[in-house]
Design a protein around this motif. Structure first.
Motif, PDB file in Angstrom:
ATOM      1  N   LEU A 191      -7.238   3.086   0.615  1.00  0.00           N
ATOM      2  CA  LEU A 191      -6.074   4.206   0.780  1.00  0.00           C
ATOM      3  C   LEU A 191      -7.032   5.528   0.452  1.00  0.00           C
ATOM      4  CD1 LEU A 191      -3.140   2.801  -0.726  1.00  0.00           C
ATOM      5  CD2 LEU A 191      -3.340   3.568   1.600  1.00  0.00           C
ATOM      6  N   TYR A 213      -6.906  -2.223  -2.479  1.00  0.00           N
ATOM      7  CA  TYR A 213      -5.742  -1.328  -1.725  1.00  0.00           C
ATOM      8  C   TYR A 213      -6.252   0.263  -2.038  1.00  0.00           C
ATOM      9  CZ  TYR A 213      -3.344  -5.559  -0.391  1.00  0.00           C
ATOM     10  OH  TYR A 213      -3.054  -6.907   0.078  1.00  0.00           O
ATOM     11  N   LYS A 239       0.911  -1.145  -0.091  1.00  0.00           N
ATOM     12  CA  LYS A 239       0.068   0.106   0.064  1.00  0.00           C
ATOM     13  C   LYS A 239       0.941   1.154  -0.190  1.00  0.00           C
ATOM     14  CE  LYS A 239      -4.204  -1.933   2.538  1.00  0.00           C
ATOM     15  NZ  LYS A 239      -4.912  -1.937   3.679  1.00  0.00           N
TER      16      LYS A 239
END
Length: 482
Positions: free
Chosen positions: A471, A467, A427
């Motif tokens: 985020l 991901y 990430k």
């Protein structure tokens, strides 16, 4: 035909001490103080302060010895009656379900509804308009929008307030409310919300404001999808001016209700652990709020001792002994549960520190190792559910900042070298790629997958998309800039 069968089963029942411990373990530091205060209020046998009096210890030992005797009139089985003893006497069934989700109180202040009603009262309205205004304000949601259809609000006014009105009159009152603070309040859509704020700019005749209104009113769909080429053609403005317009619009508040202090929940992050690096050696300590000084009341212990030695063994005395015994039991169990909580917290945190040592040395997210609850549970020889209770609501203060314990847990991603790396590392790399991309041509998920694969991370497109969403990175099209 009915049959009676005798079956023998082996089951485990939680003791009162275990129930007490489980409840306290999942309580975060911010709420532990309130929980201790609550226990002090309901149990007079529990007191604040250090128990450093040896004579008090002797009396406690005497109390423990006395209640373990089987002396006929004061047999434990005679007056406990169930497996929970004094603990159950504190409430109906130990704790109510509401205790599970105890919340930090809302911050003090005036609510949005009260602020708007106050502004409504300053207007010179007749009784009919005032009732319409109150109904409209009551329909405003927490983010500041009115999403109910105005026809439905008209029907509500007819049924609940006996006010017959029409759409024109309601919209007339609505426009007055839309002039209230905060700007953009009572809008029925994001487009209307932004328009209201632009119209209330200090210099509404300014060229940039006028262009911004034109974009919102005539190119709103193109603006939300970042189709800038279409906006340039449709609105007849150049690229430099469009940049100014976009900057102005993005500074507006899309949720005007959120600025009201009375509707915002204040979250206080109080670390449960303090980590100090002393000459290269880590020292973990518990937040002082996790270690309250508690003791069993000396007067209650003396009271039990006196009653127990009394020659009289009548019913009233027995009831008194029962009450005192229950309170002493509850106090002792609570103190033991607090101590057990402290020990479990420290053991769990020490295991996490050992496992993620490289991260705590440098504070680099890329240094985090893949770690799941089972890894820590095996290290401290405890159940996974126990580790989960600790990790879900606790935080640690380090020299790099305050981190929730959940931050250190992550699944592993395989690399070309055959190693497992933390998905947090992936990430971190993904986030860096997006931050360094050319915003005129942002990277699609497919391109991000290829770049990650080149770096040795074996990752699928759907995982990259997951991901990216975690985020809070929008899709490539919405990251495009001029």
């Amino acid at each position: 035909m009915q049959k009676l069968n005798l079956n023998q089963i082996l089951s485990q029942k939680l003791s009162p001490q275990q129930i007490q411990f489980i409840k306290l373990l999942q309580v975060p530091t911010a709420e532990l103080e309130a929980r201790v205060e609550e226990e002090l209020e309901i149990n007079p046998a529990l007191e604040e302060g250090k128990d450093d009096d040896t004579s008090n210890d002797d009396m406690q030992d005497n109390y423990d010895n006395e209640v373990s005797k089987d002396d006929g009139d004061l047999n434990l089985d005679d007056y406990l009656g169930d497996d929970y003893g004094g603990y159950k006497m504190q409430g109906d069934g130990n704790y109510s379900p509401d205790d599970e989700d105890r919340e930090i109180p809302l911050s003090s202040g005036t609510s949005l509804h009260e602020q708007l009603i106050s502004q409504l009262n300053f207007l010179k309205l007749d009784e009919r308009q005032r009732l319409i205004g109150q109904q409209l304000i009551g329909s405003i949601e927490n983010d500041g929008y009115i999403r109910r259809d105005l026809e439905a609000i008209i029907n509500d006014l007819a049924f609940s307030q006996n006010v017959e009105t029409d759409l024109d009159e309601v919209e007339q009152v609505l426009r007055k409310i839309q002039s209230f603070d905060p700007a953009g309040i009572a809008a029925r859509s994001l487009q209307e919300c932004l328009t209201l704020q632009l119209e209330r700019k200090e210099h509404p005749e300014d060229e940039t404001v006028q262009y911004a209104l034109n974009v919102i009113n005539n190119c709103f769909e193109e603006f939300t999808k970042k189709h800038y080429d279409k906006i340039l053609k449709k609105c007849g403005i150049d690229e430099v001016k469009l940049k100014d317009v976009i900057q102005m619009i993005t500074r507006l508040n899309p949720k005007p209700g959120g600025v009201s202090e009375g509707l915002m929940k204040t979250q206080y992050i109080i670390p449960d652990f303090i980590l100090n690096n002393v000459n290269g050696k880590f020292e973990i300590s518990l937040n002082s709020k996790n270690a309250p000084d508690l003791r069993v009341s000396r007067s209650y212990t003396e009271m039990f001792d006196a009653y127990d030695k009394s020659d009289k063994k009548d019913k009233k005395l027995k009831e008194t002994v029962t009450f005192v015994k229950q309170k002493l039991d509850a106090a002792k169990w609570f103190i033991d549960a607090i101590k057990q909580r402290q020990q479990t917290l420290l053991r769990t945190m020490q295991a996490i520190l050992d496992y993620q040592n490289e991260f705590f040395i440098e504070g680099d997210e890329a240094k985090l190792r893949p770690m799941i609850l089972k890894d820590i549970a095996e290290k401290i020889d405890m159940d996974i559910s126990t580790v989960s209770r600790v990790a879900n609501s606790k935080a640690i203060q380090t020299e790099f900042g305050v981190f929730p314990l959940k931050y250190f847990f992550s699944e592993g991603i395989a690399t070309d070298g055959g190693e497992d790396v933390s998905n947090r590392e992936v990430k971190s790399v993904l986030n860096k790629m997006v931050s360094e991309e050319d915003k005129r041509k942002p990277l699609s998920d497919d391109k991000l997958v290829k770049l990650l694969n080149k770096r040795g991370y074996n990752i699928a497109r759907r995982t990259v998309a997951k991901y990216r969403e975690q985020l809070q990175i929008p899709v490539a099209r919405l990251r495009k800039e001029l």
